[in-house]
Enzyme design. Structure first.
Site, PDB file in Angstrom:
ATOM      1  N   HIS A  22       1.230  -1.282   0.028  1.00 28.91           N
ATOM      2  CA  HIS A  22       0.122  -0.248  -0.024  1.00 28.91           C
ATOM      3  C   HIS A  22       0.745   1.085  -0.444  1.00 28.91           C
ATOM      4  O   HIS A  22       1.788   0.945   0.908  1.00 28.91           O
ATOM      5  CB  HIS A  22      -0.520  -0.061   0.828  1.00 28.91           C
ATOM      6  N   ASP A  64      -4.612   3.784  -5.094  1.00 31.13           N
ATOM      7  CA  ASP A  64      -4.535   4.329  -3.052  1.00 31.13           C
ATOM      8  C   ASP A  64      -5.919   5.640  -3.029  1.00 31.13           C
ATOM      9  O   ASP A  64      -5.642   6.728  -3.413  1.00 31.13           O
ATOM     10  CB  ASP A  64      -3.596   4.440  -2.719  1.00 31.13           C
ATOM     11  N   MET A  74       3.256  13.402 -17.096  1.00 34.59           N
ATOM     12  CA  MET A  74       4.365  14.204 -17.101  1.00 34.59           C
ATOM     13  C   MET A  74       4.146  15.685 -17.727  1.00 34.59           C
ATOM     14  O   MET A  74       3.450  15.543 -19.077  1.00 34.59           O
ATOM     15  CB  MET A  74       5.484  13.887 -17.634  1.00 34.59           C
ATOM     16  N   TYR A 113      10.555  13.494 -12.569  1.00 35.19           N
ATOM     17  CA  TYR A 113      12.173  12.066 -12.880  1.00 35.19           C
ATOM     18  C   TYR A 113      12.242  11.661 -11.228  1.00 35.19           C
ATOM     19  O   TYR A 113      11.850  10.069 -11.424  1.00 35.19           O
ATOM     20  CB  TYR A 113      13.609  12.730 -13.227  1.00 35.19           C
ATOM     21  N   TYR A 131       5.612  11.846 -23.927  1.00 32.17           N
ATOM     22  CA  TYR A 131       4.928  12.424 -22.961  1.00 32.17           C
ATOM     23  C   TYR A 131       4.271  10.828 -22.128  1.00 32.17           C
ATOM     24  O   TYR A 131       3.838  10.812 -21.063  1.00 32.17           O
ATOM     25  CB  TYR A 131       4.232  13.804 -22.909  1.00 32.17           C
ATOM     26  N   ASN A 133       4.340   8.689 -20.314  1.00 29.48           N
ATOM     27  CA  ASN A 133       4.399   8.902 -18.700  1.00 29.48           C
ATOM     28  C   ASN A 133       3.298   8.425 -17.665  1.00 29.48           C
ATOM     29  O   ASN A 133       2.610   9.568 -17.688  1.00 29.48           O
ATOM     30  CB  ASN A 133       6.183   9.136 -17.694  1.00 29.48           C
TER      31      ASN A 133
END
Length: 147
Positions: A22, A64, A74, A113, A131, A133
């Site tokens: 978690h 979560d 990003m 990053y 992009y 990501n």
């Protein structure tokens, strides 16, 4: 091969998803991302789109719900207030997987990053769109009600 599990999720990635706890995060990144320099576990999915990897992972990974955000993309350097097309696709995937609870939070490139450096693992895809990501924060599966 297993029933109901996308075959892009090989044994190494399935192990990682199960081993995450978690609050742990997993980064799904494009082909240009400097994954190996992050110093984390890297699983390669060459030839697989980041959106395909995200869809397969989101089918298994609870997000979560104790946090206001559980998915991060990003920011574009040239247009930080605009989501890249692929990030809008990620947002729709996260929205579906969380039954509308989450979208994506856009974070500055170098902050992304840094966050990826702390991820439990990085999944490097063959995604060629810029992009492409996404970072996902793992949640918990609540036990069924004892009513």
């Amino acid at each position: 091969m297993l029933k109901l599990i996308d075959p892009v999720l090989g044994p190494d990635l399935l192990y990682i998803l199960r081993a995450m706890g978690h609050g742990d995060e997993i980064a799904i990144v494009d082909a240009n991302f400097p994954a190996e320099t992050m110093g984390r576990q890297v699983v390669r999915l060459d030839g697989i789109a980041a959106t395909h990897a995200a869809e397969a992972i989101l089918a298994l990974l609870p997000l979560d719900e104790f946090e206001p955000e559980a998915a991060f993309v990003m920011q574009q350097v040239h247009a930080p207030d605009e989501l890249a097309e692929i990030c809008r696709e990620f947002e729709a995937q996260v929205d579906r997987a969380s039954d509308g609870r989450f979208g994506v939070k856009s974070i500055e490139r170098f902050a992304f990053y840094e966050r990826a450096k702390g991820a439990f693992a990085i999944v490097q895809t063959g995604e060629r769109r810029l992009y492409g990501n996404l970072i996902l924060k793992k949640g918990v599966i609540t036990p069924p009600s004892q009513d």
